[in-house]
Write a protein that holds these residues in place. Sequence first.
Motif, PDB file in Angstrom:
ATOM      1  N   LYS A 102     -13.264  26.736  10.660  1.00 19.86           N
ATOM      2  CA  LYS A 102     -13.093  25.296  10.781  1.00 19.86           C
ATOM      3  C   LYS A 102     -13.903  24.793  11.965  1.00 19.86           C
ATOM      4  N   ILE A 103     -14.293  23.524  11.875  1.00 25.23           N
ATOM      5  CA  ILE A 103     -14.933  22.859  13.003  1.00 25.23           C
ATOM      6  C   ILE A 103     -14.436  21.421  13.042  1.00 25.23           C
ATOM      7  N   THR A 104     -13.974  20.998  14.210  1.00 27.40           N
ATOM      8  CA  THR A 104     -13.459  19.636  14.328  1.00 27.40           C
ATOM      9  C   THR A 104     -14.597  18.661  14.595  1.00 27.40           C
ATOM     10  N   SER A 105     -14.272  17.381  14.555  1.00 26.41           N
ATOM     11  CA  SER A 105     -15.274  16.374  14.864  1.00 26.41           C
ATOM     12  C   SER A 105     -15.767  16.518  16.298  1.00 26.41           C
ATOM     13  N   GLY A 106     -14.935  17.074  17.155  1.00 28.35           N
ATOM     14  CA  GLY A 106     -15.318  17.272  18.540  1.00 28.35           C
ATOM     15  C   GLY A 106     -15.980  18.606  18.811  1.00 28.35           C
ATOM     16  N   GLY A 107     -16.167  19.413  17.764  1.00 33.03           N
ATOM     17  CA  GLY A 107     -16.879  20.673  17.916  1.00 33.03           C
ATOM     18  C   GLY A 107     -16.018  21.881  18.238  1.00 33.03           C
ATOM     19  N   ILE A 108     -14.700  21.732  18.131  1.00 34.04           N
ATOM     20  CA  ILE A 108     -13.820  22.888  18.346  1.00 34.04           C
ATOM     21  C   ILE A 108     -13.860  23.754  17.098  1.00 34.04           C
ATOM     22  N   ILE A 109     -14.089  25.050  17.288  1.00 30.15           N
ATOM     23  CA  ILE A 109     -14.330  25.976  16.183  1.00 30.15           C
ATOM     24  C   ILE A 109     -13.283  27.072  16.168  1.00 30.15           C
ATOM     25  N   SER A 110     -12.897  27.477  14.976  1.00 26.21           N
ATOM     26  CA  SER A 110     -12.009  28.620  14.806  1.00 26.21           C
ATOM     27  C   SER A 110     -12.461  29.420  13.599  1.00 26.21           C
ATOM     28  N   TYR A 111     -12.179  30.727  13.637  1.00 31.57           N
ATOM     29  CA  TYR A 111     -12.593  31.635  12.569  1.00 31.57           C
ATOM     30  C   TYR A 111     -11.424  32.517  12.144  1.00 31.57           C
ATOM     31  N   ALA A 112     -11.472  32.944  10.896  1.00 29.41           N
ATOM     32  CA  ALA A 112     -10.583  34.007  10.461  1.00 29.41           C
ATOM     33  C   ALA A 112     -11.002  35.291  11.164  1.00 29.41           C
ATOM     34  N   ASP A 113     -10.033  36.137  11.453  1.00 30.62           N
ATOM     35  CA  ASP A 113     -10.347  37.388  12.156  1.00 30.62           C
ATOM     36  C   ASP A 113     -11.358  38.230  11.386  1.00 30.62           C
ATOM     37  N   SER A 114     -11.303  38.165  10.080  1.00 33.00           N
ATOM     38  CA  SER A 114     -12.158  39.016   9.247  1.00 33.00           C
ATOM     39  C   SER A 114     -13.644  38.659   9.339  1.00 33.00           C
ATOM     40  N   VAL A 115     -13.962  37.461   9.849  1.00 31.48           N
ATOM     41  CA  VAL A 115     -15.371  37.046   9.906  1.00 31.48           C
ATOM     42  C   VAL A 115     -15.859  36.815  11.332  1.00 31.48           C
ATOM     43  N   LYS A 116     -14.996  36.928  12.305  1.00 33.15           N
ATOM     44  CA  LYS A 116     -15.395  36.711  13.700  1.00 33.15           C
ATOM     45  C   LYS A 116     -16.527  37.642  14.090  1.00 33.15           C
ATOM     46  N   GLY A 117     -17.537  37.074  14.733  1.00 31.32           N
ATOM     47  CA  GLY A 117     -18.679  37.854  15.167  1.00 31.32           C
ATOM     48  C   GLY A 117     -19.745  38.034  14.101  1.00 31.32           C
TER      49      GLY A 117
END
Length: 119
Positions: free
Chosen positions: A53-68
């Motif tokens: 996910k990415i917010t309008s303000g640029g905050i990003i999160s990833y599922a553990d399986s795809v991090k990196g």
Amino acid sequence: QVLLVESGGGLVQPGGSLRLSCAAPRTIFSVFNTFDMGWYRQAPGKERELVAKITSGGIISYADSVKGRFTISRNNSRKILYLQMSNLKPEDTAVYYCTRERIGAPTDWGQGTRVTVSS
């Protein structure tokens, strides 16, 4: 309802890379700027799951399986959301969907683009 159009899927070998794109052709860029956006995927026989996910303000999160390995980004002036996928694995095989998010949940979905990781 927001029209979202994904592209960039295809067949790739394990260890390879792909970049998915999601365009919002009917949304003006000043409105697209305000959207929180996301990528989900659904593998054969499995439930749909959040990828990033990415917010309008640029905050990003990833599922553990795809991090990196995966990177989500957006170009607001072009109204495009991206998902750069590297070091792909067979378990990344799925249909990938772009979403517009509201209050932390997807409200609008694209039609999906298929990614197949296989040798």
